[in-house]
Design a protein around this motif. Structure first.
Motif, mmCIF file in Angstrom:
data_model
loop_
_atom_site.group_PDB
_atom_site.id
_atom_site.type_symbol
_atom_site.label_atom_id
_atom_site.label_comp_id
_atom_site.label_asym_id
_atom_site.label_seq_id
_atom_site.Cartn_x
_atom_site.Cartn_y
_atom_site.Cartn_z
ATOM 1 N N ALA A 39 0.832 -1.200 0.000
ATOM 2 C CA ALA A 39 0.000 0.000 0.000
ATOM 3 C C ALA A 39 0.873 1.259 0.000
ATOM 4 N N ASP A 40 2.040 1.183 0.668
ATOM 5 C CA ASP A 40 2.952 2.333 0.667
ATOM 6 C C ASP A 40 3.467 2.630 -0.732
ATOM 7 N N LEU A 56 -5.368 0.821 1.146
ATOM 8 C CA LEU A 56 -5.399 1.826 0.086
ATOM 9 C C LEU A 56 -6.572 2.796 0.243
ATOM 10 N N SER A 57 -7.559 2.402 1.059
ATOM 11 C CA SER A 57 -8.735 3.253 1.190
ATOM 12 C C SER A 57 -8.511 4.419 2.153
ATOM 13 N N ASP A 68 -7.188 -13.993 -1.007
ATOM 14 C CA ASP A 68 -8.321 -13.111 -0.687
ATOM 15 C C ASP A 68 -8.047 -12.231 0.525
ATOM 16 N N GLU A 69 -7.461 -12.827 1.558
ATOM 17 C CA GLU A 69 -7.246 -12.071 2.788
ATOM 18 C C GLU A 69 -6.285 -10.908 2.538
ATOM 19 N N GLU A 70 -5.170 -11.214 1.859
ATOM 20 C CA GLU A 70 -4.179 -10.185 1.587
ATOM 21 C C GLU A 70 -4.761 -9.085 0.700
ATOM 22 N N ARG A 71 -5.583 -9.497 -0.285
ATOM 23 C CA ARG A 71 -6.159 -8.502 -1.183
ATOM 24 C C ARG A 71 -7.090 -7.570 -0.420
ATOM 25 N N ALA A 72 -7.873 -8.161 0.497
ATOM 26 C CA ALA A 72 -8.784 -7.340 1.300
ATOM 27 C C ALA A 72 -7.988 -6.350 2.145
ATOM 28 N N ARG A 73 -6.857 -6.820 2.698
ATOM 29 C CA ARG A 73 -6.025 -5.943 3.513
ATOM 30 C C ARG A 73 -5.446 -4.802 2.670
#
Lengths: 485, 485
Positions: free
Chosen positions: B135-136, B165-166, B155-160
């Motif tokens: 995200a950084d 990013l939000s 899935d878990e990593e993508r959600a994180r």
């Protein structure tokens, strides 16, 4: 659930507001008491008794509120209160928190608190602190208090205090602490775990254990994270890390802080010239170093000697700002004399007087941009002096572009305002030359300071502005005298 | 002994020097190769073969040197090298370190590195990073690379990653990481220790374990220091701390950093609105926040938009400095028009032209002192708007004293230089009035900005200088026109 639900920043603010409300109520009660006191001069009658009771109740409430707070939170409240109320609150704080709070408050506020205490109170407040904490406070304490506390320490603690006091504030030796867990390399992890269990409490921030030999020389470190996942039968010597970032006591605290940032450290060992372990640094001290460093940079740039107590008496504030104002006055006077030398030209063409501050101002702005960038790069160790030449060429390019573009724009405006094409041309040329001067001095001043071992940050902004002011006036008025008159 | 003996700062510098020496040698070899290439245009003969061999040997040596270094050290070297050499070194770095190094370098240098990589290299470099690290980097990566990496995550990593990013860069949610150790309150410390031993490695900076209930809601924290000294049979619920400093994902990163400083934290939990544990903050991120915050303060004061790559092309530097120079030009133009309005007075008494920059300059210096102090106090949360009035009175006192003392001094000098007592008097009066203006605007500008939800630091220095320049010229020339002519 008991986990705190408010955001820390809001909670801090709530605390302050509550204390302020209680102080306000206190002020009102006192006013009432006072008003009844004076005009009638009667003996204490019933209403006064009520208020006197209110007065005491209110103080008790305030005291209870304060007793629940973390010393750092109380420090925050003390810093935000004007002097009179600050001392009232300070008197109500639990005396066992006094030392911690003194450590937490800013230098300026600390002075005001220490002034309000007598020697006995001070000794009581600080005698339970560690040697490293005592060393932090010592410069602000009356000499007699330091001696008295020193006398009450055991030999080991006294030696530590003396060692810590022997370093400058900006050296690692003044910031290190002495509470650390040491073990030998030939024991097993199991033994280490049993050894640790015998502590009542491990030192703050303990994230690693220091591994030493018989001569107390550092052999490596065993991180707790590693210890927890290691086979209990493994020998410490086999699981410890031997590539360790270590510091010397005479190293600059700033360099240590940079290393903590770079290697994401929480604690790190400090060794002497023989590799003997003498203390450790912790990340909380490094946070303070980074904060103070950036603070003094900002304060210096703005021409303040040191951080100021917001509610300091006027005289203290005047003293804090005195030095830079005086220097500024001298440089402004020099610039004024430069103009004075061209008084005849100005008399002939008074537009020069209106246009000259633009040349000086833009030069100062641009010079400050250059010097700030270079001072930062020097501070972060990113710039070798050997590269100053290359940087100067680049800055020169930037200044010529800016000079032609902005100088051109302002030249056209001058032409339009004063109906003189040649005046516009002189304006553009002067702007460009002054920006070149700004770029040159912006590279030269900090690199020369660094070369001669001075702090490049100190006063750099004042120096560059002095150059671009006097230089700008000289260039503009000189060109105008040569070509326009 | 294997413990490193050099000071970290010196070691860092040594590394850079070694790399630079190898690069210099490389340049010489290349030059030789090149020189033989051109003039003769012969097929590769023996000496050229030797140099080509040297070329490769040298690169190998450089590569080996780099392979020994910590990613943060390589980042430091990359930042200190000019663009051409930087990219040469970047090409030699072990590709498994690429991601770490991209995280460590400054924004400006990161851009130059990413530009030099193609999509496949970028994907390979960043796909092993954690969601918080991705995200950084994401804002600097080509969009296509981000999508490709996202596709390869579970899935878990993508959600994180999406959650991280939000948030805005200056919010806790963008800085928190997701690697943490969670346990239930009803197990014993012994069980926790056995559980921990099953990890290959505990997450970085683990100084506490988070205690949660069946709904993942945070119930407390168990510090490792506590765990190590506790009775193995004790229940976690009995030894854990329940007074925990927790953060929300939408909280300001700055506030979190202040809380880390205040409470000496190493890690802290981040919870959502329902008290559910969603991540944790670590002190290394907070160090970066404090560093960046102070950096942007200094850069803003000097009129730079953002941190600059020392070796950026001239055009990039010009762009970075453009905005503030333009603003400065506008304010300087306004000040110049103020002077223009008094051209007649200056023509009559040309001494005014020489003296007016002193009045404006000292006003600017004094105003900057006031505004810096107030901006800092607002940033640290030490100043409530309700107290602005009290502060204004104090600043007024300071400015009147300074005005009379310094204004008096410069008035006497003006009297002596121009043999006019009344000119000296006007000078003193103008200085005092301009300092009063500086104090007033110095309090007013930041408190109004704060009140209307703007960042009080941004451009404060430019604004106050604009006031004291135009104001100073107006006051001085106005008083002079009224009383001297």
């Amino acid at each position: 659930m008991t986990v705190l639900e408010r955001k820390p920043a809001d909670r801090l603010h709530d605390n302050l507001t509550q204390v302020q409300r209680l102080l306000e109520r206190q002020r009102l009660v006192d006013e009432l008491l006072h008003r009844q006191d004076e005009p009638r001069q009667e003996p204490a009658d019933k209403p006064q008794l009520v208020e006197s009771l209110l007065h005491r109740q209110n103080l008790t409430e305030l005291q209870q509120k304060l007793a629940q707070l973390h010393p750092a939170d109380i420090a925050y409240i003390l810093e935000a209160l004007p002097l009179h109320e600050r001392l009232l609150v300070w008197g109500l704080v639990r005396s066992e928190d006094d030392g911690e709070i003194l450590l937490e408050v800013s230098d300026a506020v600390r002075e005001s608190l220490i002034e309000a205490m007598d020697s006995d109170e001070l000794v009581a407040a600080v005698e339970d602190l560690g040697a490293d904490e005592l060393a932090d406070l010592a410069p602000d304490l009356p000499r007699q208090v330091v001696y008295e506390v020193m006398g009450s320490l055991d030999d080991e603690e006294r030696a530590r205090l003396q060692s810590a006091l022997s370093y400058r504030e900006d050296q690692v030796g003044a910031l290190m602490d002495f509470e650390l867990v040491k073990i030998r390399a030939d024991v097993s992890c199991e033994v280490v775990l049993r050894y640790l269990r015998r502590f009542d409490e491990l030192p703050d921030h303990t994230d690693k254990i220091f591994v030493i030999d018989d001569d107390e020389r550092l052999k490596g470190v065993l991180s707790i994270r590693k210890l927890l996942v290691s086979d209990p039968d493994a020998k410490v010597g086999d699981v410890m890390a031997t590539e360790v970032v270590t510091f010397r006591a005479d190293e600059a605290a700033e360099d240590a802080a940079l290393a903590f940032e770079r290697y994401d450290l929480v604690t790190a060992p400090v060794v002497d010239g023989n590799g003997k372990l003498i203390g450790r640094l912790t990340v909380d001290e490094m946070l303070d170093v980074i904060r103070e460093e950036s603070e003094s940079e900002v304060l210096n740039m703005a021409g303040l000697k040191e951080e100021e107590d917001l509610f300091a008496p006027v005289v203290d504030s005047v003293k804090n700002r005195w030095a830079w104002l005086a220097i500024n006055l001298c440089t402004a006077f020099v610039a004024s004399r430069v103009i004075g030398a061209f008084e005849q030209s100005i008399q002939q063409l008074v537009a020069l007087a209106a246009l000259m501050p633009i040349v000086a101002g833009i030069g100062g702005n641009s010079g400050n941009q250059t010097i700030t960038m270079i001072v930062r790069a020097l501070a972060m160790g990113q710039l070798q002096l050997s590269q100053a030449w290359r940087l100067w060429r680049k800055e020169l390019g930037v200044s010529v572009i800016n000079g032609l573009v902005w100088g051109g724009a302002i030249g056209i405006i001058a032409w339009w305002l004063y109906h003189s094409f040649s005046l516009g041309l002189v304006m553009t040329a002067a702007m460009t030359l002054n920006l070149v001067l700004a770029a040159t001095m912006g590279v030269l001043i900090p690199t020369l300071m660094q070369k001669f071992g001075r702090d490049p940050a100190l006063g750099s902004s004042v120096l560059i502005t002095a150059c671009t002011d006097s230089g700008g006036f000289f260039i503009f008025l000189g060109l105008a005298s040569l070509f326009l008159l």
